[in-house]
Design an enzyme around this catalytic site. Structure first.
Site, PDB file in Angstrom:
ATOM      1  CE  LYS A 124      -4.419  -1.607   1.697  1.00  0.00           C
ATOM      2  NZ  LYS A 124      -5.415  -1.546   2.754  1.00  0.00           N
ATOM      3  CE  LYS A 207      -6.906  -8.869  -1.351  1.00  0.00           C
ATOM      4  NZ  LYS A 207      -6.688  -8.192  -0.082  1.00  0.00           N
ATOM      5  CE  LYS A 210     -12.612  -3.454   1.203  1.00  0.00           C
ATOM      6  NZ  LYS A 210     -13.453  -3.678   2.344  1.00  0.00           N
TER       7      LYS A 210
END
Ligand code: TYM
Length: 344
Positions: A124, A207, A210
């Site tokens: 991230k 994966k 969202k």
């Protein structure tokens, strides 16, 4: 680091888990987390489930109304999926201040090296770590506090949270060791079933998430029947028919993913899906999967929409849950402060 350490039998079994209100719920969240939370609610063990709004702002500072909306939507998603706020404690993280209070202690227990090794931090923060928030780096210490402030012993999560749960164990071990106590349990991750890692519908090596820019890569819990059917029809596969053994899927990640999704939705083992559909082309299997997905997901999305019409009711449920959560967390925090040497 924490390999081989067992949960002390002195701790009563208690389940805790949480989900970030950082956008719409995906099929990955449902099968990897919520559905399993609901299954555990009737196992005779205390279950505590959280909307982790404080975690949600570590990567993005949302527009305040958006965050409020996402928080209520996630709470509605939990309830619509069968979570009963009478049986389980359902609440919003920021309403129980003990989480952040214990997190501060854990910030001082955890080591910088541990935090920087977290793959989620690396993913991230990316190349621009200097510009990532301090909260993003400290995130797993808050997660450890979420769990340990309830002395939770079992944490159902998807595969991607495994490393954070290992860190939670390491924090508990270091705290217990440094203060010479057996105060925090060594939490067991519960990563079970066919859907602990639901993959993208467009790429079997990624994966389902969202945050994927392609909406076709995921099923959202708010998708209608047409969208569900379209996304499954367009899901990436290969030209081979389904094999007659599970091993036949070994080098076929997209096919394996659809079989796993089918198994998890139908509550049957993947072996049974293979036994029932062996030899089928995807032109036949995909419509069966789409029918199953619509049958399972549509009632949840319409119940979510119904619940969202009464946000005051959702807020009341979350407040009631927070009161119950605080009653467990407050004495644990108090005892932690005493152990650490804070004058009370
Ligand atoms: P989050 O919000 O990213 O995801 C919530 C849950 O959904 C699971 N999940 C998946 N499972 C299978 N396949 C997928 N594609 C998939 N995508 C998501 C996640 O594994 C997770 O169980 N840090 C956590 C939230 C958290 C938490 C906690 C969890 C905060 N405090 C304490 C457990 C205990 C997170 O970001 O999950």
């Amino acid at each position: 680091m924490s390999e081989g350490v067992q949960t002390s039998p002195a701790f009563t079994k208690r389940v805790f888990s949480g989900i970030q209100p950082s956008g719409g719920l995906t099929l990955g969240n449902y099968l990897g987390a919520i559905k399993r939370f609901v299954d555990m609610q009737d196992s005779g063990v205390e279950t505590i489930y959280c909307v982790v709004d404080l975690h949600a702002i570590t990567a993005t500072l949302f527009d305040p109304d958006t965050l409020r909306q996402q928080t209520r939507e996630l709470a509605a998603g939990y309830i619509a999926s069968g979570l009963d706020p009478q049986k389980s404690i359902l609440f919003n993280q920021s309403q129980v201040a003990e989480h952040t209070q214990l997190a501060w202690i854990f910030n001082c227990v955890a080591r910088m090296g541990w935090m920087k090794r977290m793959t989620q931090w690396k993913d991230k923060a990316g190349k621009n770590q200097e510009n990532a928030s301090l909260g993003l780096l400290a995130y797993p210490a808050l997660m450890a506090a979420d769990i340990l402030v309830y002395h939770a012993t079992h944490v159902p999560v998807g595969e991607d949270q495994k490393q954070h749960l290992e860190l939670t164990r390491d924090i508990a071990i270091k705290f217990n060791h440094d203060y010479g106590v057996d105060f925090f349990p060594i939490t067991e991750p519960v990563i079970e079933g066919a859907a602990t890692r639901v993959m993208s519908l467009r790429d079997g090596s990624k994966k389902m998430s969202k945050s994927d820019p392609s909406d076709m890569s995921r099923l959202n819990m708010t998708d209608d029947a047409d969208a569900i059917a379209r996304k499954i029809r367009k899901a990436k596969t290969d030209p081979e028919p389904l094999p007659d053994t599970l091993e036949g899927l070994d080098d076929r990640p997209e096919a394996r993913n659809l079989v796993n999704i089918y198994a998890a939705l139908a509550d049957i083992p993947p072996e049974q899906v293979i036994a029932e559909h062996a030899g089928q082309q995807f032109g036949t299997f995909k419509p069966s999967l789409a029918d199953l997905a619509v049958a399972k997901l549509e009632p949840i999305s319409s119940e979510m929409a119904r619940l969202m019409q009464d946000p005051a009711e959702i807020d009341a449920i979350l407040r009631g849950g927070a009161d119950r959560a605080r009653a467990i967390a407050a004495p644990v925090l108090e005892r932690t402060y005493e152990i650490v040497g804070m004058v009370r």
